[in-house]
Structure formats: C-alpha cells, structure tokens
Design a protein around this motif. Structure first.
Motif, PDB file in Angstrom:
ATOM      1  N   GLU A  35     -22.050 -32.854 -38.404  1.00 12.68           N
ATOM      2  CA  GLU A  35     -20.969 -31.815 -38.545  1.00 12.68           C
ATOM      3  C   GLU A  35     -21.213 -30.762 -37.586  1.00 12.68           C
ATOM      4  O   GLU A  35     -20.353 -30.255 -37.105  1.00 12.68           O
ATOM      5  N   LYS A  36     -22.684 -30.288 -37.472  1.00 18.36           N
ATOM      6  CA  LYS A  36     -22.967 -29.264 -36.560  1.00 18.36           C
ATOM      7  C   LYS A  36     -22.605 -29.751 -35.092  1.00 18.36           C
ATOM      8  O   LYS A  36     -21.989 -29.071 -34.163  1.00 18.36           O
ATOM      9  N   ILE A  37     -22.847 -31.078 -34.862  1.00 18.56           N
ATOM     10  CA  ILE A  37     -22.482 -31.412 -33.311  1.00 18.56           C
ATOM     11  C   ILE A  37     -21.111 -31.675 -33.030  1.00 18.56           C
ATOM     12  O   ILE A  37     -20.420 -30.944 -32.021  1.00 18.56           O
ATOM     13  N   ARG A  38     -20.442 -31.905 -34.112  1.00 20.36           N
ATOM     14  CA  ARG A  38     -18.724 -31.929 -34.035  1.00 20.36           C
ATOM     15  C   ARG A  38     -18.130 -30.544 -33.898  1.00 20.36           C
ATOM     16  O   ARG A  38     -17.381 -30.230 -33.065  1.00 20.36           O
ATOM     17  N   ARG A  39     -18.858 -29.459 -34.619  1.00 24.91           N
ATOM     18  CA  ARG A  39     -18.339 -28.338 -34.208  1.00 24.91           C
ATOM     19  C   ARG A  39     -18.948 -27.532 -33.308  1.00 24.91           C
ATOM     20  O   ARG A  39     -18.588 -26.351 -32.966  1.00 24.91           O
ATOM     21  N   LYS A  40     -19.996 -28.254 -32.429  1.00 19.16           N
ATOM     22  CA  LYS A  40     -20.592 -27.775 -31.147  1.00 19.16           C
ATOM     23  C   LYS A  40     -21.155 -26.322 -31.654  1.00 19.16           C
ATOM     24  O   LYS A  40     -21.133 -25.328 -30.880  1.00 19.16           O
ATOM     25  N   HIS A  41     -21.858 -26.412 -32.493  1.00 20.96           N
ATOM     26  CA  HIS A  41     -22.777 -25.315 -32.859  1.00 20.96           C
ATOM     27  C   HIS A  41     -23.770 -24.914 -31.945  1.00 20.96           C
ATOM     28  O   HIS A  41     -24.383 -25.637 -31.117  1.00 20.96           O
ATOM     29  N   LYS A  42     -23.956 -23.777 -32.017  1.00 21.08           N
ATOM     30  CA  LYS A  42     -24.738 -23.077 -30.905  1.00 21.08           C
ATOM     31  C   LYS A  42     -26.473 -23.706 -30.846  1.00 21.08           C
ATOM     32  O   LYS A  42     -27.089 -23.915 -29.901  1.00 21.08           O
ATOM     33  N   ASP A  43     -26.566 -24.182 -32.060  1.00 22.81           N
ATOM     34  CA  ASP A  43     -27.988 -24.739 -32.281  1.00 22.81           C
ATOM     35  C   ASP A  43     -27.725 -26.447 -32.348  1.00 22.81           C
ATOM     36  O   ASP A  43     -28.964 -27.292 -32.882  1.00 22.81           O
ATOM     37  N   MET A  44     -27.042 -26.976 -31.869  1.00 20.62           N
ATOM     38  CA  MET A  44     -26.715 -28.518 -31.909  1.00 20.62           C
ATOM     39  C   MET A  44     -27.699 -29.177 -31.212  1.00 20.62           C
ATOM     40  O   MET A  44     -27.935 -30.332 -31.713  1.00 20.62           O
ATOM     41  N   ILE A  45     -28.421 -28.729 -30.398  1.00 23.57           N
ATOM     42  CA  ILE A  45     -29.560 -29.317 -29.717  1.00 23.57           C
ATOM     43  C   ILE A  45     -30.467 -29.767 -30.581  1.00 23.57           C
ATOM     44  O   ILE A  45     -31.145 -30.768 -30.382  1.00 23.57           O
ATOM     45  N   TYR A  46     -30.678 -29.126 -31.632  1.00 21.84           N
ATOM     46  CA  TYR A  46     -31.815 -29.382 -32.589  1.00 21.84           C
ATOM     47  C   TYR A  46     -31.212 -30.542 -33.519  1.00 21.84           C
ATOM     48  O   TYR A  46     -31.998 -31.351 -33.914  1.00 21.84           O
TER      49      TYR A  46
END
Length: 209
Positions: free
Chosen positions: A59-70
């Motif tokens: 879900e974090k990757i789908r929303r392109k969260h600023k910390d999605m690298i983690y």
C-alpha cells in the motif's frame, strides 16, 4: 457471529488451559498436547503477520509514499531470506545453507546490534529527565545511579563504590524487580481472566458486534 465464535473458542480453550495448568494429573497428561496445538496456531499467526506486512508495504508503494524505498528493501529482504532459507533447509549440503548463515550472521545480527545501540540514546534521554532531583524519589534515584556508574568503573580507592554497587544491585534492585514481576504477573492474570470472560475484546479488532 464472526465475533461470537472467537469469544466462545477463547473461553473454552482458556478454561481448558487454566484447568490443565492447575491440575497435577491433567497437567502431566495433556498439557504437552495443548502446547503443541499452541505452536501450530503460532505458525498460522506467522503467515498472517507476513500477509499483513506485505499488504502494508504494498500500500505504501502504491501510494508512492516518501519512504517507500524502505518498503522495497523490506520486500527484497523478505524474499531473499525466505528463498535462501527454504533452499538451505531442503538442500542442507548445498551452498544455500552457508549463504543463509552468512546473511544471518553478517547482515541480520549487525542490524539488530544497530537497533539496540540506538536505544542507548533514548535511555540516556530518559535518564536525564528522571535524574533531575526535584523530589526525594528523584534524588534517591540520582544518588544510587551515580554510585552504580562509579562502582562499575571503580579502581583503587574508589573500590568502596564497587562494594556499595554490589549491595544496591543485590538487595534493593532485586526487591524492586520482584515487586515489578509480581505486578506483571497480577496484570497478566487479570487481563487473561477478562479475555476468557469476554470483558476484554480488543484482540478481535474492529467491526460490528
């Protein structure tokens, strides 16, 4: 009923576990079987935890969260360790077992050490706030903490602090730790009874009753 069935099962198996724990005859005969069932249930809990982890980071990757690298790092670590671990388990004589051991020893263990080392800063911050002598409780804590720290590095004439430190750790600290453990035990007992009787239902999560 999706909330009632778990509550009924919790009550039944909680009561069974309570009876087995305090019955010498039944304890010896059936408790190990109950513990085996507990381990099996824990295995399913691991699966649910992995699914929850995957959903959260996806879900974090789908929303392109600023910390999605983690999140990407989490997925890579999860897949690599799981794959290498499975191959190492079913191919014990292969190189995969050595790779798994090296990943655990030289990657996982240093990461754990790093996380625990960061706790030192939080402990120092908490100690600074706690050691300010505003009340007699804080003053006693400050004095005893100072003596213990000096006693741990004492040498020569300061060795008297080492003896005082040993007394503090052996007598007052042990007494306090026992009191804390008793309190924890009473808290666990009270919470367990509330869960078995259906008073505490937070483990069921949200949703309609």
């Amino acid at each position: 009923m999706k909330r009632q069935y778990p509550m009924i099962l919790t009550f039944v198996f909680g009561l069974i576990g309570f009876i087995l724990r305090f019955s010498p005859i039944l304890n010896e005969k059936y408790l190990n079987d109950l513990l085996s069932w507990t381990m099996a249930i824990a295995a399913f809990a691991v699966v649910i935890a992995v699914i929850s982890l995957v959903k959260h980071h996806a879900e974090k990757i789908r929303r392109k969260h600023k910390d999605m690298i983690y999140s990407f790092v989490t997925f890579i670590g999860l897949i690599v360790m799981a794959l290498v671990g499975i191959l190492g388990h079913y191919m014990p004589g292969s190189i995969w077992k050595s790779i798994f051991d090296n990943l655990y020893k030289y990657v996982r263990t240093p990461l754990d050490a790093t996380m625990f080392s960061l706790l030192a800063f939080y402990i120092s911050s908490a100690a600074y706030r706690a050691f300010r002598a505003r009340t007699w409780h804080a003053t006693a804590l400050l004095i005893s903490g100072f003596i213990v720290m000096i006693g741990r590095v004492a040498f020569g004439p300061l060795m008297i602090f080492a003896d005082i430190t040993n007394w503090i750790m052996l007598i007052p600290t042990t007494a306090v730790m026992r009191a804390i453990m008793i309190g924890v035990g009473l808290g666990i007992t009270a919470t367990s009874i509330k869960i078995i009787l259906g008073i505490e239902t937070s483990y069921l999560g949200g949703g309609e009753k």
